[in-house]
Every structure is written in C-alpha cells, then in structure tokens.
Design an enzyme around this catalytic site. Structure first.
Site, PDB file in Angstrom:
ATOM      1  N   PHE A  57     -27.500 -29.139  34.628  1.00 28.33           N
ATOM      2  CA  PHE A  57     -26.416 -29.904  35.252  1.00 28.33           C
ATOM      3  C   PHE A  57     -25.114 -29.775  34.476  1.00 28.33           C
ATOM      4  O   PHE A  57     -25.098 -29.300  33.339  1.00 28.33           O
ATOM      5  CB  PHE A  57     -26.816 -31.368  35.364  1.00 28.33           C
ATOM      6  CG  PHE A  57     -27.315 -31.969  34.075  1.00 28.33           C
ATOM      7  CD1 PHE A  57     -26.458 -32.182  33.007  1.00 28.33           C
ATOM      8  CD2 PHE A  57     -28.654 -32.346  33.939  1.00 28.33           C
ATOM      9  CE1 PHE A  57     -26.897 -32.742  31.835  1.00 28.33           C
ATOM     10  CE2 PHE A  57     -29.115 -32.905  32.750  1.00 28.33           C
ATOM     11  CZ  PHE A  57     -28.233 -33.104  31.692  1.00 28.33           C
ATOM     12  N   SER A 114     -25.797 -33.559  23.268  1.00 27.92           N
ATOM     13  CA  SER A 114     -26.559 -32.532  23.969  1.00 27.92           C
ATOM     14  C   SER A 114     -27.465 -33.244  24.950  1.00 27.92           C
ATOM     15  O   SER A 114     -27.528 -34.467  24.980  1.00 27.92           O
ATOM     16  CB  SER A 114     -27.386 -31.727  22.976  1.00 27.92           C
ATOM     17  OG  SER A 114     -28.388 -32.553  22.418  1.00 27.92           O
ATOM     18  N   LYS A 115     -28.166 -32.457  25.736  1.00 30.11           N
ATOM     19  CA  LYS A 115     -28.988 -33.085  26.767  1.00 30.11           C
ATOM     20  C   LYS A 115     -29.983 -34.082  26.205  1.00 30.11           C
ATOM     21  O   LYS A 115     -30.232 -35.126  26.780  1.00 30.11           O
ATOM     22  CB  LYS A 115     -29.697 -32.013  27.577  1.00 30.11           C
ATOM     23  CG  LYS A 115     -28.741 -31.389  28.564  1.00 30.11           C
ATOM     24  CD  LYS A 115     -29.285 -30.120  29.165  1.00 30.11           C
ATOM     25  CE  LYS A 115     -28.121 -29.350  29.777  1.00 30.11           C
ATOM     26  NZ  LYS A 115     -28.492 -27.994  30.143  1.00 30.11           N
ATOM     27  N   ARG A 116     -30.519 -33.743  25.042  1.00 29.50           N
ATOM     28  CA  ARG A 116     -31.471 -34.688  24.468  1.00 29.50           C
ATOM     29  C   ARG A 116     -30.762 -35.751  23.659  1.00 29.50           C
ATOM     30  O   ARG A 116     -31.359 -36.676  23.146  1.00 29.50           O
ATOM     31  CB  ARG A 116     -32.486 -33.952  23.603  1.00 29.50           C
ATOM     32  CG  ARG A 116     -31.832 -33.011  22.605  1.00 29.50           C
ATOM     33  CD  ARG A 116     -32.752 -31.851  22.287  1.00 29.50           C
ATOM     34  NE  ARG A 116     -33.937 -32.278  21.579  1.00 29.50           N
ATOM     35  CZ  ARG A 116     -34.214 -31.971  20.330  1.00 29.50           C
ATOM     36  NH1 ARG A 116     -33.367 -31.257  19.634  1.00 29.50           N
ATOM     37  NH2 ARG A 116     -35.328 -32.354  19.775  1.00 29.50           N
ATOM     38  N   HIS A 117     -29.459 -35.602  23.542  1.00 28.46           N
ATOM     39  CA  HIS A 117     -28.711 -36.547  22.725  1.00 28.46           C
ATOM     40  C   HIS A 117     -27.742 -37.387  23.527  1.00 28.46           C
ATOM     41  O   HIS A 117     -26.647 -37.704  23.077  1.00 28.46           O
ATOM     42  CB  HIS A 117     -27.961 -35.789  21.639  1.00 28.46           C
ATOM     43  CG  HIS A 117     -28.210 -36.370  20.294  1.00 28.46           C
ATOM     44  ND1 HIS A 117     -29.297 -36.009  19.542  1.00 28.46           N
ATOM     45  CD2 HIS A 117     -27.562 -37.311  19.589  1.00 28.46           C
ATOM     46  CE1 HIS A 117     -29.288 -36.691  18.427  1.00 28.46           C
ATOM     47  NE2 HIS A 117     -28.248 -37.499  18.431  1.00 28.46           N
TER      48      HIS A 117
END
Length: 468
Positions: free
Chosen positions: A15, A238-241
């Site tokens: 995304f 980031s995406k995990r962050h």
RNA sequence: GUCCCCAUCGUCUAGCCCGGUCCAGGACGACGGCCUUUCACGCCGUUAACGGGGGUUCAAAUCCCCCUGGGGACGCCA
C-alpha cells in the site's frame, strides 16, 4: 528554461504509506507550484513482488488525496526493450562492457574488501576484456575511476562523492533484464523529467545515476531528497513500525485535506503558518522550504489539524461522510433508515467536538437513537435526576409542550424564564434537562440541541427521565 | 568496516546561506485560568530547546574543525 516535469515513481509492492504519500505530495507540489507536469510511473520491474492490488491501492490513495497526475501512467516493465536498447548503445560507445564474473566471485571480492576496510565493490576484472554477449554474462557500466561526481541537491545542497567509491554497477542482469538504476535513468529521461524529488534513501544512487546520464550525454535533471518520517520512537517508520496505509487514515475518519496539510508541514514550512489550503500550498511551495532532517509523525498534532478541518467543513459533506461510515458499520439498509437531512442538522453541533468522522458518528448516536433506546448513565441519573429535579422537569415539560416548535430562542426563554421565576441557578435546571435528553453523556448546548432533537423527542425524553 | 546525510523546546518547526534586531519566535501537547448547564470550541497565560568541545570574531543558534549521537547506502531489490 524548459517546463518543470516532476514525477512520483513508487514500486507496487504494498500500500501507499504515509511516507510515500508525503514524497508524492512534495513532487506534486513541486510540479503544480511551477505550472509544470506531474507524472506517475509504476516501477513494477520486480515481477516477484509487484502486484495488481498494490497498483490499485496506490492509485486509490493518490486519488483520495487529490494528487492527480498528468498524462498516462507509465509502467516501467513495458519499457524493457527501450532499456536494453540503451544498454546496447552504451556498450557500443564503450561506456559499458560484458562481465562473466560469477555472483559468488563478486561477493567474495566485497567481503575481502570489507575486511580490509575498503569500500566493498566490484574490482573491474572484466573492464578491458572486451567480452561479447554470452550465457550468464551481465553488462556493467564502465564508470570513471577517478574524479568525483557531485550535484546540487534541492534540499540538501551540494553533495559529492569520489568516483573511486562507486563501482561498475550492473546495467543488465544475466537473465537479460535491465536493473533499477538503468531503468530509472532511461525512463526519467524519456519522460522528460526535469526535477526528481524522492526519498532520502536514494541519495547514494544519485551519483551512480548521474554517471549513466553522462555516459549517454543526456541532460541531468535536478535532484532533491526528502528525509524520511520517523515513528514516535524515532525509528524509521515502516510497515511493521506503525507506517499505516494512507487509506487507513481514511478508515479512521480523517479528512484528506487534513492529511495533506499535516504531511505538508511535516518537513516543510512557510514561516509560522500551520494551516494551508490546497491553493496556498501550491502558491507557497518551494523546495527551499523543505527541511533536511528526519521528522517524527505526531498523531496528536495530526488530530488537531484534522479537527480544524472538521470545524470548517461544509456540514452537507460531513453529513454524507457520516452516512457513509454508518453504512459501513450497520449496512446500507439500516443506514438508509436514517434521515440524511436530520444528520445535516446534527453535524454542526458536533463539528467543534469531533476529532474525526468516526468520532462524530459515535457522538451523534445520542441524536439518532429513539427515546426507548437512549442509554441513561447511572451516575448522572443519581446526581441530577433527583426527585426535586423531576418535579422541575414536570413543570418544564408543560412549558415545552405548550410550544409549537422548539427554537434556540424559545428554549432559551423557557429555561431562563423558569430559572428567574424560581430564583434558581441555571446549573440547577440545565444539568437535569441535559441528563434527561442526552442520558448524561457530554453533549452540545441545550439551546442548540433541543431544537435539533425536536419537540416530540425532547418531550418524550423528559417523560422517560421522570419515570426513571 | 567504508562512503553519504542529519543534529533548535517532548513533537512539528522559524531563525542559520547574508554573524549583532534571539536572555531564541510560532504551532501541537501538557499545566493553569477565562467563558460555561456538561463536553468541546474559543480566548489568555505558564512550561520547555540552540548535543559536547575547541576555534574565528568586539560579537556565534548562525562561520570553521573535532567529537558524540542518529539515519541512510554499500544487491544480478526497487
């Protein structure tokens, strides 16, 4: 001076997150502020990771934000032939060469260089071997080995790197496909891009890319690198962050213009101004105003920006959004039972109190629910609906019922009149009435609320409160 | 490891290029107050920063050097 053409070139591997959106915004602003063009190129050459869903997601997010691009979307994967043609040209002109060193061999070179404290790079074994095409051979750029390559970064100022730091990067892989650095240069050139504004992580690629421009004798565009966005812990978002898709913000009920405004101010400034209309952004934007240090995404401030836009927004539009969100929650059918015109009247009362559309929908429940379903908070009931209070409500009920229609003024007249008549404090009357009509939850002012609720609902609620 | 980039209140930032007007300004937040029938909105006020060390200079947040800290890059990923 040729016309400014800027671009946004995302790779469709997921995304569009908030960082990418900001880069896109700045590139868009750069073009718009100079009356130039903003082009969109999808860098989908990584067949493994690129997906159709991601492409759609990016396009949707950009359109929600209103970052419209000019011309057709360019798909990098479709330009492979052109890329290879350029590579062939480079070989012919002596600016590139074939290399048959295996990946393992090159990795070993890098490793030993690293150990010796040198810059890990390909050592140029095949530079002068004059190899022709062949199985498993790559094409490398014959980069200058001395001197330096520099450019004036639009946001960071002059940046320069020794050519000895750069290695002969691969232009064409052994499977015949062109690499990123080559493709970017060719596409930017072919698309007439004059100013490249992109993420900070590309700074190191820039000198390499300039080498390719030089080898082809092409005009080098201006480059600018915007710093990244950090999470609350100061780690790269980031995406995990916690880097959410911009569409997640839509789902949370934030307004696109608020996202734009907040993102614009994250890393860019125009004096002390905090709130900008889209037109002002276009008028004032200048890459000079871009900051050169990373910034933390602060949700609290973003919510403040959003609430500012919530207050200013046209109630009709907000009402439509509330209806949309309601439909998402309870389904089209149920939502259709709610009178939109009624919502339009409710919205202005909630605009100064709601931080988002979701929040507003939540707060509007008091208005949407019928008397029978209104929830009365125990604490409030105990405190404000005492027997004396109920006696007052009985008397007030008569007065409300006598009114043909409740208006701001008539409600005020009744309440204030009653207070003076009985020699009470407004608080003694106001709170019980509020509790009666809202159930005890925080609510807009009575003069505004009762007329919107309407006489029937007001009367019914007071009656029910008396029965409690 | 090597190279590149960055460094002002908790956060976003102004100021830095063109040293003095900066005992550093604005905004969000927090805290206090005003308004007030509740909750908000709004208004007023308080809080809080030039990472450290050396220079240069009459004078440095602003110029130079070093250090420290952070980030990025070093792919036949993009």
């Amino acid at each position: 001076m040729s016309k400014t053409v800027s671009r946004f070139a995302p790779s469709p591997t997921g995304f569009l997150h908030i960082g990418g959106a900001r880069t896109a915004l700045f590139a868009w602003l750069l073009a718009r502020s100079e009356g130039g063009e903003f082009v969109l190129r999808i860098e989908d050459t990584d067949r493994e990771r690129s997906t159709k869903e991601a492409i759609d997601a990016i396009i949707d997010a950009m359109s929600w934000l209103g970052l419209e691009h000019d011309g057709e979307i360019v798909f990098q994967s479709k330009n492979a032939d052109r890329h290879n043609q350029v590579i062939d040209q480079l070989i012919e002109s002596g600016h590139a060469y074939y290399c048959d060193c295996s990946k393992e061999k090159v990795d070993a070179m890098r490793e030993s260089a690293m150990k010796e404290g040198r810059k890990p790079k390909y050592d140029g074994t095949c530079r002068e071997r004059n190899l022709g095409p062949g199985e498993d051979r790559v094409v490398r750029l014959k980069a200058p080995q001395s001197g330096s390559t520099g450019f004036r970064d639009m946001v960071k100022g002059p940046i320069s790197v020794e050519n000895s730091e750069l290695d002969d990067m691969i232009l064409r892989r052994s499977d015949g496909t062109p690499t990123y650095n080559l493709a970017v240069v060719v596409d930017d050139h072919d698309m007439g891009v004059t100013r490249v504004l992109r993420g900070d992580d590309h700074v190191n690629n820039t000198p390499r890319q300039i080498l390719i421009y030089n080898a082809m004798n092409w005009d080098v565009p201006e480059f600018g690198h915007v710093p990244m966005i950090l999470g609350p812990d100061k780690k790269k978002l980031s995406k995990r962050h916690g880097a959410l898709s911009v569409m997640e913000y839509e789902k949370m009920g934030y307004l696109p213009e608020a996202v734009i405004n907040y993102l614009a101010r994250l890393g860019w400034s125009h004096g002390d101004q905090e709130l900008f209309t889209r037109e002002e952004l276009i008028k004032y934007f200048n890459p000079e105003g871009l900051g050169n240090s990373p910034s933390v995404f602060d949700l609290t401030k973003f919510e403040w920006v959003n609430s500012q836009y919530m207050q200013q927004a046209d109630p009709e539009r907000i009402a439509d959004l509330v209806m949309d969100f309601l439909a998402r929650e309870v389904g089209e059918e149920e939502a259709a039972k709610v009178d939109r015109e009624y919502v339009v009247k409710v919205v202005p009362l909630l605009q100064p109190r709601a931080k988002s559309i979701v929040d507003m929908l939540e707060q509007s429940r008091v208005f949407l629910v019928d008397v029978s379903h209104l929830h009365y908070e125990e604490k409030a009931v105990k405190k404000f609906l005492t027997s004396e209070a109920k006696a007052m409500l009985e008397e007030l009920l008569v007065r409300f019922e006598a009114e043909e229609k409740l208006t701001h003024d008539s409600v005020e007249a009744i309440l204030k009149g009653y207070v003076t008549e009985k020699g009470l404090k407004f608080k003694d009357v106001g709170q019980p009435v509020r509790t009666a009509v809202s159930g005890g939850a925080p609510s807009p002012g009575l003069y505004d609320m009762l007329p919107v609720l309407g006489k029937a609902q007001t009367v019914a609620r007071i009656k029910r409160a008396i029965e409690l």
